[in-house]
Design a protein around this motif. Structure first.
Motif, short mmCIF file in Angstrom:
data_model
loop_
_atom_site.label_atom_id
_atom_site.label_comp_id
_atom_site.label_asym_id
_atom_site.label_seq_id
_atom_site.Cartn_x
_atom_site.Cartn_y
_atom_site.Cartn_z
N LEU A 165 -1.69 -3.38 -9.71
CA LEU A 165 -3.04 -3.59 -9.49
C LEU A 165 -3.52 -4.91 -9.85
O LEU A 165 -3.13 -5.35 -11.17
N GLN A 166 -3.96 -5.70 -9.05
CA GLN A 166 -4.45 -7.21 -9.63
C GLN A 166 -6.22 -6.96 -9.37
O GLN A 166 -6.84 -7.11 -8.30
N ALA A 167 -6.90 -6.64 -10.42
CA ALA A 167 -8.35 -6.43 -10.55
C ALA A 167 -9.08 -7.77 -10.92
O ALA A 167 -8.96 -7.95 -12.25
N ASP A 168 -9.78 -8.18 -10.26
CA ASP A 168 -10.09 -9.71 -10.53
C ASP A 168 -9.22 -10.50 -11.25
O ASP A 168 -9.54 -11.41 -12.13
N GLY A 169 -7.91 -10.65 -10.63
CA GLY A 169 -6.91 -11.43 -11.29
C GLY A 169 -6.28 -10.76 -12.23
O GLY A 169 -5.11 -11.39 -12.76
N ILE A 179 -0.41 -4.24 -4.86
CA ILE A 179 0.93 -4.81 -4.60
C ILE A 179 2.00 -3.51 -4.75
O ILE A 179 2.06 -2.94 -5.69
N SER A 180 2.54 -3.43 -3.66
CA SER A 180 3.69 -2.25 -3.63
C SER A 180 4.99 -3.10 -2.95
O SER A 180 4.97 -4.03 -2.37
N ARG A 181 6.08 -2.31 -3.39
CA ARG A 181 7.43 -2.75 -2.94
C ARG A 181 7.58 -2.29 -1.39
O ARG A 181 8.38 -2.72 -0.56
N ARG A 182 6.61 -1.34 -0.97
CA ARG A 182 6.74 -0.64 0.37
C ARG A 182 6.12 -1.86 1.27
O ARG A 182 5.03 -2.09 0.98
N PRO A 183 6.48 -1.96 2.53
CA PRO A 183 5.73 -2.98 3.43
C PRO A 183 4.43 -2.42 3.72
O PRO A 183 3.59 -3.25 4.25
N ARG A 184 4.35 -1.29 3.92
CA ARG A 184 3.15 -0.52 4.42
C ARG A 184 2.91 0.51 3.65
O ARG A 184 3.91 1.34 3.26
N LEU A 185 1.53 1.00 3.61
CA LEU A 185 0.99 2.36 2.80
C LEU A 185 -0.11 2.99 4.01
O LEU A 185 -0.82 2.20 4.35
N THR A 189 1.19 -4.06 3.15
CA THR A 189 0.77 -4.50 1.68
C THR A 189 0.87 -6.03 1.56
O THR A 189 1.84 -6.78 2.35
N PRO A 190 0.49 -6.68 0.48
CA PRO A 190 -0.63 -5.83 -0.54
C PRO A 190 -1.72 -5.62 0.11
O PRO A 190 -2.30 -6.25 1.19
N LEU A 191 -2.14 -4.49 -0.19
CA LEU A 191 -3.72 -3.74 0.20
C LEU A 191 -4.86 -4.99 -0.55
O LEU A 191 -4.94 -4.99 -1.80
N ARG A 192 -5.57 -5.58 0.34
CA ARG A 192 -6.60 -6.46 -0.46
C ARG A 192 -7.95 -6.08 -0.19
O ARG A 192 -8.35 -5.77 0.81
N TYR A 193 -8.55 -5.60 -1.34
CA TYR A 193 -9.67 -4.98 -1.36
C TYR A 193 -10.72 -6.08 -1.83
O TYR A 193 -10.49 -6.80 -2.65
N ARG A 194 -12.03 -5.80 -1.14
CA ARG A 194 -13.17 -6.87 -1.42
C ARG A 194 -14.51 -6.01 -1.05
O ARG A 194 -14.32 -5.12 -0.28
#
Length: 313
Positions: A185-189, A266-272, A285-290
């Motif tokens: 997880l990249q939460a606010d970087g 960020i996941s090693r899987r191309p899709r979730l 992926t990565p799933l980008r939330y905002r």
């Protein structure tokens, strides 16, 4: 006021009930209140056409009867004009299973009671969250949740007690045997490495309480809530479930919680598979939330004690 009312004919609250009679009664309530109603009922592609017709009409308010997935479909269509500052308000008639957004907005859970409450209500601006540009108003759930959504749809017409027992069994199986998510997880970087079977990103953080029917601390705070369960032993699962029921789950050592304005998963899987407000999507992926602060205008009941009594069916 010109009002467009769209009802999802496949909504859970309409199963086994005469939808034409309910639509006629809601139209009568609108007309008796002095409004110019246009009521449409549909499901599947017909529902999409009805939503498009309502948005394209000259209605001054758009009312939607359905579950959280139906509300999302309407919000997607209203969002551009809302963000431009000229948007019409969206009124929600709760007709789904959980009706989480309606609960948070203080809307009565009976559509016959919700309609007059909304007609006498006031506009309120709330946040909209996105994952890979798909919106959600409550929560986005990678992990075992999409399996639960599939199970729910298969059991849609099952009797109430049997359906909930099967869902509970599917939940336990998912935690016990389901694949683990290995993500960063990249939460606010800020990077956080995580191994979990379930992950939840919510449109504003959750309040304490029974998590299955959750409430949020705010709907316009401009912040995402990020939650995960670190389950290593069955004992961890049972303890967490007990605390979910007791409403103290956020204090459990197996529960991880973060808050951020932007989150990348960020996941090693191309899709979730991801369940957005009860609707499954297969996302890259990565799933980008905002989050889009105060991007949608909704109608909410007045809290004024002088609000007149609501008519009943």
């Amino acid at each position: 006021m010109r009002v467009a009312l769209v009802l999802n004919g496949a909504a859970g609250a309409l199963l086994g009930r005469p939808r034409e009679a309910i639509a006629a009664r809601l139209q009568q309530i609108l007309a008796e209140a002095g409004h110019e109603p246009r009521v449409m009922v549909g499901q599947g592609p017909e529902l999409c056409r009805a939503l498009d017709a309502a948005i394209a009409s000259d209605a001054e308010a758009i009312l939607i009867g359905g579950g959280d997935g139906t509300i999302i479909a309407a919000a997607e269509r209203l969002l551009p004009e809302n963000r431009a500052g000229t948007g019409r308000p969206l009124g929600i008639l709760p007709m789904g299973t959980a009706n989480l957004l309606a609960r948070d907005l203080g809307i009565p859970l009976s559509p016959e009671a919700a309609l007059p409450a909304l007609l006498a209500g006031i506009p309120r601006r709330i946040d909209v969250a996105l994952v890979n540009d798909r919106i959600f108003l409550n929560s986005s759930l990678p992990g075992i949740a999409p399996r639960m959504v599939q199970q729910r749809e298969r059991m849609r017409h099952d009797p109430g007690p049997l359906k909930w027992l099967r869902l509970l069994r599917a939940f336990f199986r998912g935690f016990d045997r389901g694949p683990r998510l290995h993500v960063v997880l990249q939460a606010d970087g800020r990077p956080v490495r995580l191994v979990t079977r379930t992950l939840a990103v919510t449109n504003n953080p959750l309040a304490e309480g029974f998590a299955a029917i959750h409430t949020r601390t705010a709907l316009d705070g401009g912040t995402l809530g990020i939650y995960a369960a670190r389950i290593d032993r069955r004992l961890d699962l049972w303890r967490l479930i007990a605390r979910i029921v007791a409403g103290t789950w956020q204090h459990d050592p197996a529960a991880a919680a973060l808050a951020a304005r932007r989150v990348n998963v960020i996941s090693r899987r191309p899709r979730l598979w991801v369940a957005n407000d009860g609707e499954n999507h297969f996302l890259a992926t990565p799933l980008r939330y905002r989050i889009l602060p105060r991007a949608l205008t909704v109608l909410v009941p007045r809290t004024d004690p002088d609000t007149p009594d609501m008519p009943e069916l």
